[in-house]
Enzyme design. Structure first.
Site, mmCIF file in Angstrom:
data_model
loop_
_atom_site.group_PDB
_atom_site.id
_atom_site.type_symbol
_atom_site.label_atom_id
_atom_site.label_comp_id
_atom_site.label_asym_id
_atom_site.label_seq_id
_atom_site.Cartn_x
_atom_site.Cartn_y
_atom_site.Cartn_z
ATOM 1 N N ASP A 82 7.977 -1.244 6.123
ATOM 2 C CA ASP A 82 6.745 -0.470 6.285
ATOM 3 C C ASP A 82 5.752 -1.226 7.168
ATOM 4 O O ASP A 82 5.718 -2.463 7.177
ATOM 5 C CB ASP A 82 6.142 -0.229 4.897
ATOM 6 C CG ASP A 82 5.062 0.824 4.892
ATOM 7 O OD1 ASP A 82 5.083 1.718 5.764
ATOM 8 O OD2 ASP A 82 4.195 0.781 3.985
ATOM 9 N N HIS A 83 4.929 -0.489 7.906
ATOM 10 C CA HIS A 83 3.796 -1.009 8.691
ATOM 11 C C HIS A 83 4.005 -2.426 9.222
ATOM 12 O O HIS A 83 3.390 -3.386 8.752
ATOM 13 C CB HIS A 83 2.514 -0.976 7.872
ATOM 14 C CG HIS A 83 1.930 0.384 7.720
ATOM 15 N ND1 HIS A 83 1.383 1.077 8.776
ATOM 16 C CD2 HIS A 83 1.829 1.192 6.634
ATOM 17 C CE1 HIS A 83 0.963 2.258 8.337
ATOM 18 N NE2 HIS A 83 1.230 2.348 7.050
ATOM 19 N N HIS A 179 -5.052 4.208 3.078
ATOM 20 C CA HIS A 179 -4.393 3.302 2.146
ATOM 21 C C HIS A 179 -5.382 2.871 1.072
ATOM 22 O O HIS A 179 -6.591 2.862 1.290
ATOM 23 C CB HIS A 179 -3.875 2.069 2.880
ATOM 24 C CG HIS A 179 -2.784 2.373 3.853
ATOM 25 N ND1 HIS A 179 -2.746 1.845 5.122
ATOM 26 C CD2 HIS A 179 -1.683 3.162 3.747
ATOM 27 C CE1 HIS A 179 -1.663 2.281 5.753
ATOM 28 N NE2 HIS A 179 -1.013 3.083 4.944
ATOM 29 N N GLY A 180 -4.863 2.490 -0.083
ATOM 30 C CA GLY A 180 -5.725 1.990 -1.147
ATOM 31 C C GLY A 180 -6.136 3.094 -2.102
ATOM 32 O O GLY A 180 -5.492 4.135 -2.213
ATOM 33 N N HIS A 207 1.202 9.022 4.722
ATOM 34 C CA HIS A 207 0.752 7.727 4.207
ATOM 35 C C HIS A 207 -0.462 7.920 3.308
ATOM 36 O O HIS A 207 -1.125 8.955 3.341
ATOM 37 C CB HIS A 207 0.401 6.792 5.363
ATOM 38 C CG HIS A 207 1.607 6.285 6.085
ATOM 39 N ND1 HIS A 207 2.025 4.979 6.020
ATOM 40 C CD2 HIS A 207 2.507 6.921 6.881
ATOM 41 C CE1 HIS A 207 3.116 4.819 6.737
ATOM 42 N NE2 HIS A 207 3.431 5.992 7.278
ATOM 43 N N GLY A 208 -0.750 6.899 2.500
ATOM 44 C CA GLY A 208 -1.921 6.972 1.637
ATOM 45 C C GLY A 208 -1.777 7.998 0.531
ATOM 46 O O GLY A 208 -2.737 8.655 0.143
ATOM 47 N N GLY A 209 -0.560 8.127 -0.014
ATOM 48 C CA GLY A 209 -0.320 9.155 -1.020
ATOM 49 C C GLY A 209 -0.929 8.858 -2.377
ATOM 50 O O GLY A 209 -1.208 9.782 -3.143
ATOM 51 N N ASN A 229 4.623 8.313 1.217
ATOM 52 C CA ASN A 229 4.481 6.890 0.926
ATOM 53 C C ASN A 229 3.606 6.633 -0.297
ATOM 54 O O ASN A 229 2.501 7.180 -0.409
ATOM 55 C CB ASN A 229 3.868 6.168 2.126
ATOM 56 C CG ASN A 229 4.853 5.959 3.250
ATOM 57 O OD1 ASN A 229 5.797 6.731 3.434
ATOM 58 N ND2 ASN A 229 4.633 4.915 4.026
ATOM 59 N N THR A 232 -0.022 1.814 -3.472
ATOM 60 C CA THR A 232 -1.075 1.407 -4.406
ATOM 61 C C THR A 232 -0.738 1.793 -5.840
ATOM 62 O O THR A 232 -0.957 1.012 -6.775
ATOM 63 C CB THR A 232 -2.421 2.019 -3.983
ATOM 64 O OG1 THR A 232 -2.753 1.541 -2.675
ATOM 65 C CG2 THR A 232 -3.526 1.629 -4.943
#
Length: 286
Positions: A82-83, A179-180, A207-209, A229, A232
């Site tokens: 990832d990333h 994210h987060g 992303h950031g799910g 994704n 967190t």
């Protein structure tokens, strides 16, 4: 069911409009829990490793863990980096056997991002691997990669040119996701996903799910978000479960590490199964 390619997993999900959990693991215990949850739900799963995790454990050790735990597994699984903005880490992981990578060159100008992504795609193809690409930073720092400043969203034309020129297999657009931990329910640009998919049918990575609502997930998956994704949420479950277990140990003066491991594993399995149900991938293994 042997380990399969990322493309096989996301292409099926995209065609049938369900989402596959793409979960960032942090150690052997969480890897085992994610795989067990997928097997229990008869769901495909994408196991993700951050650069930070790769460096902390070591790529050879991490890949050996993956091989040992997926031997003879009964559901489709794949291993994704990832990333990653670092070409040397990408090369090391591809050479060892990672099935796919997200080359994160979103901090570079689009033209340079595109040039290098073409190179990464060519490198991945030599190993039979696949590539996720992005041209805008997803807001938020995750495992030391990213920025808290929201990046400018590129036009549809720029996005399509990037997708077509690079030959990437999955595209990760910025749609107001981050994210987060979200402080409030995120406001998402659902139409942007539809516009990209209508112009160039390609599986979309969401992303950031962690923290999105079920309704948001269902809407975005129906529009083409085949890879969802989760990082967190896994970290929170891991640490909160550990804290609860340690608190019980302190209260009872019973210090038994296997009990802690069992508690954490149970909660990671439950998280994975819940995500498979929410995203519609439960029962979709082949």
């Amino acid at each position: 069911m042997p380990v399969v390619s990322l493309k096989e997993i996301v292409d099926r999900a995209f065609a049938e409009r369900y989402g596959v959990p793409a979960i960032n693991i942090v150690n052997d215990l969480t890897l085992e829990g994610v795989l067990t949850g997928a097997v229990n739900s008869n769901s495909p799963v994408i196991v993700q490793t951050s650069v930070k995790t790769v460096r902390a454990i070591g790529a050879p050790v991490l890949f050996a863990m993956w091989q040992a735990m997926t031997e003879g597994i009964s559901v489709p699984v794949t291993l994704h980096l990832d990333h990653c903005p670092y070409r040397d880490v990408i090369s090391e992981c591809l050479e060892l056997g990672w099935n796919s990578v997200l080359f994160d060159a979103s901090q570079l100008p689009v033209e340079e991002n595109q040039r290098q992504t073409i190179e990464v795609v060519a490198e991945a193809r030599r190993y039979g691997a696949h590539v996720e690409g992005e041209i805008e930073s997803i807001t938020g720092v995750e495992d030391g990669v990213g920025s808290d400043t929201e990046s400018k969203r590129q036009s549809l034309e720029v996005s399509l040119r990037f997708i077509e020129a690079t030959g990437i297999d999955v595209f990760a657009p910025a749609i107001g996701n981050a994210h987060g931990v979200y402080k409030t329910e995120p406001t998402l640009d659902f139409d942007r996903v539809s516009e990209i998919v209508a112009a160039h049918p390609i599986p979309i990575a969401l992303h950031g799910g962690s923290g999105m609502t079920d309704d948001q997930f269902h809407d975005l998956i129906a529009r083409g978000c085949a890879k969802v994704n989760i990082s967190t949420s896994l970290k929170m479950v891991f640490m909160q479960s550990t804290l609860a277990s340690l608190t019980r140990s302190e209260e009872t003066s019973k210090w038994d590490p296997p009990t802690l491991f069992a508690d954490v594993s149970r909660d990671v399995v439950a998280l994975t199964s819940s995500l498979a149900d929410t995203f519609g991938s439960a029962g979709k293994a082949w």
